[in-house]
Write a protein that holds these residues in place. Structure first.
Motif, mmCIF file in Angstrom:
data_model
loop_
_atom_site.group_PDB
_atom_site.id
_atom_site.type_symbol
_atom_site.label_atom_id
_atom_site.label_comp_id
_atom_site.label_asym_id
_atom_site.label_seq_id
_atom_site.Cartn_x
_atom_site.Cartn_y
_atom_site.Cartn_z
ATOM 1 N N GLY A 140 1.957 -3.872 17.026
ATOM 2 C CA GLY A 140 2.684 -3.351 15.496
ATOM 3 C C GLY A 140 2.015 -4.169 14.765
ATOM 4 N N ARG A 144 -0.011 -3.668 10.948
ATOM 5 C CA ARG A 144 0.246 -3.512 9.469
ATOM 6 C C ARG A 144 0.697 -4.439 8.530
ATOM 7 N NH1 ARG A 144 4.819 -1.163 13.683
ATOM 8 N NH2 ARG A 144 5.797 -3.258 13.068
ATOM 9 N N MET A 147 -3.240 -3.717 7.867
ATOM 10 C CA MET A 147 -3.435 -2.772 6.689
ATOM 11 C C MET A 147 -3.054 -3.009 5.527
ATOM 12 S SD MET A 147 -1.556 -0.153 9.161
ATOM 13 C CE MET A 147 -1.655 0.968 7.625
ATOM 14 N N PHE A 213 4.390 -0.187 0.053
ATOM 15 C CA PHE A 213 3.544 -1.122 1.874
ATOM 16 C C PHE A 213 5.228 -2.003 2.176
ATOM 17 C CE2 PHE A 213 1.419 -1.985 5.128
ATOM 18 C CZ PHE A 213 0.414 -1.092 5.272
ATOM 19 N N LEU A 217 7.113 -0.102 5.911
ATOM 20 C CA LEU A 217 5.912 -0.810 6.698
ATOM 21 C C LEU A 217 6.807 -2.318 6.990
ATOM 22 C CD1 LEU A 217 2.204 1.184 6.220
ATOM 23 C CD2 LEU A 217 4.923 1.367 7.345
ATOM 24 N N LEU A 218 6.599 -2.697 6.305
ATOM 25 C CA LEU A 218 6.592 -4.068 6.294
ATOM 26 C C LEU A 218 7.900 -5.050 6.445
ATOM 27 C CD1 LEU A 218 4.132 -6.022 4.637
ATOM 28 C CD2 LEU A 218 4.086 -5.738 6.958
ATOM 29 N N ASP A 221 9.515 -5.620 10.128
ATOM 30 C CA ASP A 221 9.011 -6.965 10.403
ATOM 31 C C ASP A 221 9.280 -7.799 9.776
ATOM 32 O OD1 ASP A 221 7.469 -5.179 12.027
ATOM 33 O OD2 ASP A 221 5.792 -4.930 10.805
#
Length: 231
Positions: A140, A144, A147, A213, A217-218, A221
């Motif tokens: 994952g 990401r 992407m 993003f 999404l990040l 992480d």
């Protein structure tokens, strides 16, 4: 072009992920296949663009190959037909940049603990079930990041499109990106203010996309990496 760019990213992700999963399995000649997959990415964009323009031009290598195998009916003006030029260029871009995605995914696959896949195989899981429920979730963060890089790169792609595309077709918007549109209108058409406006809009879109993003999404992480480092 933006919609087609999104489709190209989806297709590129599927191709790169499938190839990476296959190249991650041990087999004879794996190193050579990995090298061949990465070679297009290290080629200069201008070199790749000129190469494909020569291949796809009228009576070029692509047309000669199709005719030699009896598929002459499929010959098309690959770079001049307004209906197919975008798909031709998307195929070229996929070939050019899929190697980077494969290397990135292979690096992520190297971090998947083999004990998990071995335990899944002992429990009777098939190869596909192992990839779906173990490998892909652990990939994952890598997916990401990929992407994010693909999204920003698709907004900035210029060299390959500029060299490969036909100016007359590009001026009609069939094979134009934001970067080529900016240069065509701001430099060659001498519309300096309009070109500057396009550059500002391109920067704003990239900046907002990067913020969104990173925010949605990040972030987890990055926070996980920082927490892991402190512990």
């Amino acid at each position: 072009m933006i919609k087609s760019g999104i489709e190209e990213q989806r297709r590129g992700r599927a191709i790169a992920l499938g190839i990476a999963l296959l190249l991650n399995r041990p087999f004879r000649g794996r190193t050579m296949f990995r090298l061949l997959a990465f070679v297009p990415y290290v080629l200069a964009e201008v070199t790749a663009g000129i190469m494909w323009k020569l291949i796809l031009t009228g009576d070029g290598t692509a047309d000669a190959l199709l005719r030699s195998v009896g598929l002459g009916a499929l010959v098309r003006p690959w770079l001049a037909d307004l209906d197919i030029v975008i798909w031709t260029l998307l195929a070229v871009l996929t070939w050019k940049y899929v190697g980077f995605a494969i290397i990135l995914l292979l690096a992520g696959l190297s971090g998947v603990p083999p004990e998990l896949t071995e335990a899944a195989e002992i429990d009777g899981a098939s190869w596909w079930q192992t990839q779906r429920h173990i490998t892909l979730p652990l990939l994952g963060p890598t997916i990401r990041i990929w992407m994010f890089l693909s999204m920003i790169g698709s907004l900035q792609v210029f060299d390959v499109i500029w060299v490969t595309s036909v100016p007359a077709v590009r001026s009609l918007g069939a094979s134009a990106t934001m970067a080529t549109y900016m240069v065509d209108n701001g430099f060659f058409a001498r519309l300096w203010g309009y070109g500057n406006a396009i550059a500002v809009i391109l920067f704003v879109i990239s900046f907002i996309a990067a913020l969104l993003f990173q925010r949605f999404l990040l972030r987890r992480d990055i926070e996980g990496a920082v927490t892991g480092g402190r512990s």
